[in-house]
Design a protein around this motif. Structure first.
Motif, PDB file in Angstrom:
ATOM      1  N   ILE A 143       0.350  -1.608  17.346  1.00 55.31           N
ATOM      2  CA  ILE A 143       0.494  -1.514  18.802  1.00 55.31           C
ATOM      3  C   ILE A 143       1.595  -0.487  19.065  1.00 55.31           C
ATOM      4  N   PRO A 144       1.279   0.589  19.793  1.00 53.28           N
ATOM      5  CA  PRO A 144       2.269   1.643  20.018  1.00 53.28           C
ATOM      6  C   PRO A 144       3.546   1.117  20.690  1.00 53.28           C
ATOM      7  N   LYS A 145       4.675   1.737  20.339  1.00 55.52           N
ATOM      8  CA  LYS A 145       5.985   1.312  20.843  1.00 55.52           C
ATOM      9  C   LYS A 145       6.022   1.262  22.359  1.00 55.52           C
ATOM     10  N   GLU A 146       5.427   2.228  23.019  1.00 49.53           N
ATOM     11  CA  GLU A 146       5.427   2.275  24.490  1.00 49.53           C
ATOM     12  C   GLU A 146       4.822   0.992  25.066  1.00 49.53           C
ATOM     13  N   ILE A 147       3.729   0.531  24.481  1.00 51.96           N
ATOM     14  CA  ILE A 147       3.069  -0.687  24.956  1.00 51.96           C
ATOM     15  C   ILE A 147       3.895  -1.911  24.580  1.00 51.96           C
ATOM     16  N   ARG A 148       4.419  -1.957  23.351  1.00 55.46           N
ATOM     17  CA  ARG A 148       5.261  -3.089  22.924  1.00 55.46           C
ATOM     18  C   ARG A 148       6.447  -3.254  23.853  1.00 55.46           C
ATOM     19  N   SER A 149       7.063  -2.156  24.224  1.00 59.13           N
ATOM     20  CA  SER A 149       8.230  -2.206  25.114  1.00 59.13           C
ATOM     21  C   SER A 149       7.860  -2.700  26.502  1.00 59.13           C
ATOM     22  N   LYS A 150       6.745  -2.218  27.033  1.00 60.04           N
ATOM     23  CA  LYS A 150       6.328  -2.607  28.389  1.00 60.04           C
ATOM     24  C   LYS A 150       6.041  -4.097  28.512  1.00 60.04           C
ATOM     25  N   VAL A 151       5.489  -4.708  27.462  1.00 62.29           N
ATOM     26  CA  VAL A 151       5.145  -6.131  27.543  1.00 62.29           C
ATOM     27  C   VAL A 151       6.166  -7.020  26.839  1.00 62.29           C
ATOM     28  N   GLY A 152       7.198  -6.429  26.235  1.00 63.48           N
ATOM     29  CA  GLY A 152       8.272  -7.190  25.622  1.00 63.48           C
ATOM     30  C   GLY A 152       7.898  -7.899  24.330  1.00 63.48           C
ATOM     31  N   LEU A 153       7.068  -7.261  23.500  1.00 64.43           N
ATOM     32  CA  LEU A 153       6.696  -7.871  22.225  1.00 64.43           C
ATOM     33  C   LEU A 153       7.863  -7.851  21.250  1.00 64.43           C
ATOM     34  N   ARG A 154       7.926  -8.889  20.417  1.00 66.69           N
ATOM     35  CA  ARG A 154       8.951  -8.987  19.381  1.00 66.69           C
ATOM     36  C   ARG A 154       8.275  -9.157  18.020  1.00 66.69           C
ATOM     37  N   LYS A 155       8.973  -8.800  16.957  1.00 65.55           N
ATOM     38  CA  LYS A 155       8.460  -9.003  15.596  1.00 65.55           C
ATOM     39  C   LYS A 155       8.175 -10.476  15.382  1.00 65.55           C
ATOM     40  N   GLY A 156       7.042 -10.784  14.782  1.00 64.21           N
ATOM     41  CA  GLY A 156       6.693 -12.166  14.467  1.00 64.21           C
ATOM     42  C   GLY A 156       6.159 -12.960  15.636  1.00 64.21           C
ATOM     43  N   GLN A 157       6.076 -12.355  16.815  1.00 61.35           N
ATOM     44  CA  GLN A 157       5.588 -13.079  17.997  1.00 61.35           C
ATOM     45  C   GLN A 157       4.106 -13.381  17.842  1.00 61.35           C
ATOM     46  N   LYS A 158       3.703 -14.569  18.273  1.00 63.61           N
ATOM     47  CA  LYS A 158       2.298 -14.950  18.218  1.00 63.61           C
ATOM     48  C   LYS A 158       1.559 -14.359  19.409  1.00 63.61           C
ATOM     49  N   MET A 159       0.272 -14.055  19.176  1.00 62.31           N
ATOM     50  CA  MET A 159      -0.577 -13.474  20.210  1.00 62.31           C
ATOM     51  C   MET A 159      -1.846 -14.303  20.337  1.00 62.31           C
ATOM     52  N   HIS A 160      -2.392 -14.333  21.536  1.00 60.48           N
ATOM     53  CA  HIS A 160      -3.695 -14.943  21.772  1.00 60.48           C
ATOM     54  C   HIS A 160      -4.695 -13.796  21.847  1.00 60.48           C
ATOM     55  N   ILE A 161      -5.832 -13.939  21.178  1.00 57.02           N
ATOM     56  CA  ILE A 161      -6.850 -12.895  21.184  1.00 57.02           C
ATOM     57  C   ILE A 161      -8.144 -13.484  21.729  1.00 57.02           C
ATOM     58  N   SER A 162      -8.812 -12.719  22.593  1.00 54.60           N
ATOM     59  CA  SER A 162     -10.085 -13.168  23.149  1.00 54.60           C
ATOM     60  C   SER A 162     -10.965 -11.954  23.427  1.00 54.60           C
ATOM     61  N   ILE A 163     -12.185 -12.226  23.811  1.00 52.92           N
ATOM     62  CA  ILE A 163     -13.145 -11.165  24.126  1.00 52.92           C
ATOM     63  C   ILE A 163     -13.537 -11.292  25.590  1.00 52.92           C
ATOM     64  N   LYS A 164     -13.528 -10.171  26.296  1.00 54.67           N
ATOM     65  CA  LYS A 164     -14.020 -10.094  27.676  1.00 54.67           C
ATOM     66  C   LYS A 164     -15.062  -8.991  27.697  1.00 54.67           C
ATOM     67  N   GLY A 165     -16.324  -9.405  27.792  1.00 51.83           N
ATOM     68  CA  GLY A 165     -17.398  -8.416  27.714  1.00 51.83           C
ATOM     69  C   GLY A 165     -17.386  -7.786  26.343  1.00 51.83           C
TER      70      GLY A 165
END
Length: 68
Positions: free
Chosen positions: A13-35
């Motif tokens: 995930i590019p740094k620009e996007i990580r910074s905008k959403v406040g992601l941290r190392k080791g953070q859990k993510m939810h993944i889903s499909i829309k269309g």
């Protein structure tokens, strides 16, 4: 923005996007499909939700009532 899927099906995930959403190392993510899109949502710690219902009116059963 374009990323490449690795042989192990991983992406960076590019740094620009990580910074905008406040992601941290080791953070859990939810993944889903829309269309035909893949959606990743950061798992928020419970502390970040504190006060979210501050102005809502709840009855004894925990249902939201009408605002007056």
């Amino acid at each position: 923005m374009q990323v490449i899927v690795s042989p192990k099906y991983q992406i960076v995930i590019p740094k620009e996007i990580r910074s905008k959403v406040g992601l941290r190392k080791g953070q859990k993510m939810h993944i889903s499909i829309k269309g035909k899109s893949i959606v990743l949502l950061p798992d928020k710690p419970i502390q970040s939700l504190r006060g979210i219902l501050k102005d809502s009116k709840m009855d004894d059963a925990g249902r939201q009532g009408e605002h007056k």
